[in-house]
Write an enzyme that holds these catalytic residues in place. Sequence first.
Site, PDB file in Angstrom:
ATOM      1  N   GLU A 211       0.795  -1.242   0.000  1.00 37.74           N
ATOM      2  CA  GLU A 211       0.000   0.000   0.000  1.00 37.74           C
ATOM      3  C   GLU A 211       0.826   1.291   0.000  1.00 37.74           C
ATOM      4  O   GLU A 211       1.046   1.914   1.034  1.00 37.74           O
ATOM      5  CB  GLU A 211      -0.947   0.004   1.204  1.00 37.74           C
ATOM      6  CG  GLU A 211      -1.930  -1.142   1.185  1.00 37.74           C
ATOM      7  CD  GLU A 211      -3.066  -0.971   2.182  1.00 37.74           C
ATOM      8  OE1 GLU A 211      -3.030  -0.019   2.975  1.00 37.74           O
ATOM      9  OE2 GLU A 211      -4.001  -1.785   2.136  1.00 37.74           O
ATOM     10  N   GLU A 399      -5.458  -8.526   0.722  1.00 40.40           N
ATOM     11  CA  GLU A 399      -6.164  -8.178   1.954  1.00 40.40           C
ATOM     12  C   GLU A 399      -7.612  -7.901   1.620  1.00 40.40           C
ATOM     13  O   GLU A 399      -7.919  -7.321   0.575  1.00 40.40           O
ATOM     14  CB  GLU A 399      -5.606  -6.901   2.615  1.00 40.40           C
ATOM     15  CG  GLU A 399      -4.290  -7.090   3.290  1.00 40.40           C
ATOM     16  CD  GLU A 399      -3.799  -5.809   3.969  1.00 40.40           C
ATOM     17  OE1 GLU A 399      -4.629  -4.935   4.331  1.00 40.40           O
ATOM     18  OE2 GLU A 399      -2.574  -5.685   4.126  1.00 40.40           O
TER      19      GLU A 399
HETATM   20  C1  PNW Z   1      -4.488  -1.752   5.404  1.00 42.17           C
HETATM   21  N1  PNW Z   1      -7.464   4.073   5.292  1.00 42.17           N
HETATM   22  O1  PNW Z   1      -4.397  -0.463   5.861  1.00 42.17           O
HETATM   23  C2  PNW Z   1      -3.163  -2.322   5.834  1.00 42.17           C
HETATM   24  O2  PNW Z   1      -2.423  -2.954   4.841  1.00 42.17           O
HETATM   25  C3  PNW Z   1      -3.213  -3.105   7.104  1.00 42.17           C
HETATM   26  O3  PNW Z   1      -1.975  -3.022   7.738  1.00 42.17           O
HETATM   27  C4  PNW Z   1      -4.345  -2.605   7.960  1.00 42.17           C
HETATM   28  O4  PNW Z   1      -4.361  -3.126   9.243  1.00 42.17           O
HETATM   29  C5  PNW Z   1      -5.631  -2.919   7.223  1.00 42.17           C
HETATM   30  O5  PNW Z   1      -5.624  -2.351   5.922  1.00 42.17           O
HETATM   31  C6  PNW Z   1      -6.882  -2.440   7.929  1.00 42.17           C
HETATM   32  O6  PNW Z   1      -6.826  -1.068   8.107  1.00 42.17           O
HETATM   33  C7  PNW Z   1      -5.220   0.595   5.676  1.00 42.17           C
HETATM   34  O7  PNW Z   1      -7.448   4.882   6.242  1.00 42.17           O
HETATM   35  C8  PNW Z   1      -5.256   1.525   6.698  1.00 42.17           C
HETATM   36  O8  PNW Z   1      -8.103   4.270   4.248  1.00 42.17           O
HETATM   37  C9  PNW Z   1      -5.987   2.668   6.559  1.00 42.17           C
HETATM   38  C10 PNW Z   1      -6.694   2.885   5.400  1.00 42.17           C
HETATM   39  C11 PNW Z   1      -6.665   1.951   4.366  1.00 42.17           C
HETATM   40  C12 PNW Z   1      -5.919   0.802   4.523  1.00 42.17           C
END
Ligand code: PNW
Length: 493
Positions: A211, A399
């Site tokens: 990401e 994911e």
């Molecule tokens: C992903 N947002 O993160 C990550 O790859 C993981 O580490 C994380 O725990 C999981 O999704 C759940 O959040 C994100 O704010 C974190 O849009 C934040 C965002 C998107 C993805």
Amino acid sequence: MVRAGGTLLGPMKNLTRRRFGKTLAGAAAAVAAGASLPRIALAQLAKAGLLRFPDNFVWGCSTAAYQVEGAVNEDGRKPSVWDTFSHTPGKTFQGETGDVADDSYHLYKEDVKLLKNLGVGGYRFSISWSRVFPDGTGQPNEKGLAYYQRVVDELLKNNIAPYITLFHWDLPQALPGGWQSRDTSKAFADYAAYIAKHLSDRVGHFFTINEFTCFTDLGYKTGRFAPGLKLPDGEVNQIRHNAVLAHGLAVEAIRANGKSGTQVGLAENATVYVPVIEDQKQIEAARRATREENAPFLTALMEGKYTDGYLQREGANAPKVEAGDMKIIGNPLDFVGLNVYTPEYVRADSSAAGYIVEKRQTSYPRMASDWLYIGPEVIYWAVRNVSDIWRPKALYITENGCSADDVVTANGRIEDTDRVMYLRNHLTHLHRAASESYPIKGYFLWSLMDNYEWADGYSKRFGLHYVDFKTQTRTPKLSAEWYREVVSRNAVE
Ligand code: PNW
């Protein structure tokens, strides 16, 4: 399905595993040909509710190092930017840190047991760069590597394939300038080379980076994630460029140092555009939006160039590109991994761009994280848009999952029916992609267990297993039971 004590009755379970025809038509043909099918199997097929996934489809779960390992000062590990950030007052929910997290550094064998109980064939986890190279570059720390060798061996002993992410945001603090420096991209390639050299005998799949937008834009532009900076656009674009360059250099490094046949890709949360109405015009608009809105990251590395639109929009703030960079960034991949959570809706429009992204209504439903809007068709369109635009050889969902307000009932159960609803609907739409022959090879659910949810600390739970962070007890939720059935049937109901 008949259940007893939360598990499928024995004989039925065995029957679901048999491969005697995937469709009703297949079963009917078998009967016509005189083959005797046990009655119960026919009844089951007649239910016709099962959406089967392709043979060899990989079911798995995902985690990431800083979110689960803990043991931040053990065996020579030095801090990452997330250690620094989480220990800075005011940056995370109630000042929570990953110091202990799920203590997977010590409990990894227990975690492998959880995977084994789910019956999954794959585990996606990440390596803490500063465990293996405490200073980011220079001398490797053998004890750090040894930990990951133990994890890999434990997985293989249990017939679970390791899928390794090299960078899931925990950049070694010691690297001068962090992602602002181009040297960090080179350091990443050296670290990738070292890991490939030492683990590719036992690990077949590597993801370079997880990401892009979360550690570039959220880290250096909005400041919500480590290192918590708020830099101007020009500098942020250069950071984005260093990040995609790091990916490309790592692809080369893994190919040069890994066993031949090692599969290399990434895990990217490309923004996914869903056509408001499924007709040719809107589908085309969604495709255009996908390409243009992901220009700094996925588009750049799939095409080996920045789109004209991106360069024009950024003008003087566009990244400075050195000769040869774009070719490195565009190194062909063995597969694309997509982290899929939230949809954007798009419609065709007569503007130059050809599309408009819809504003979300305040009533749009979401899960426990404020950003996690629910739209299960997002997973179908993620696969379809990316496939139709770039034709990758293979795709994985690296994911997908959700936070929910899990509570432990008086009898110790976690009845997360909302998570089951979320997962069932997403898998139904993923099945559509598979049935339309898109090259989708696997699905990794986020997450195996509740863990450190970055700036949200431990307040948001994404796991199939409930973790009591005081005792480190892991308890399967209803969703774990449900996922186990999906995996054993290779189908969603
Ligand atoms: C992903 N947002 O993160 C990550 O790859 C993981 O580490 C994380 O725990 C999981 O999704 C759940 O959040 C994100 O704010 C974190 O849009 C934040 C965002 C998107 C993805």
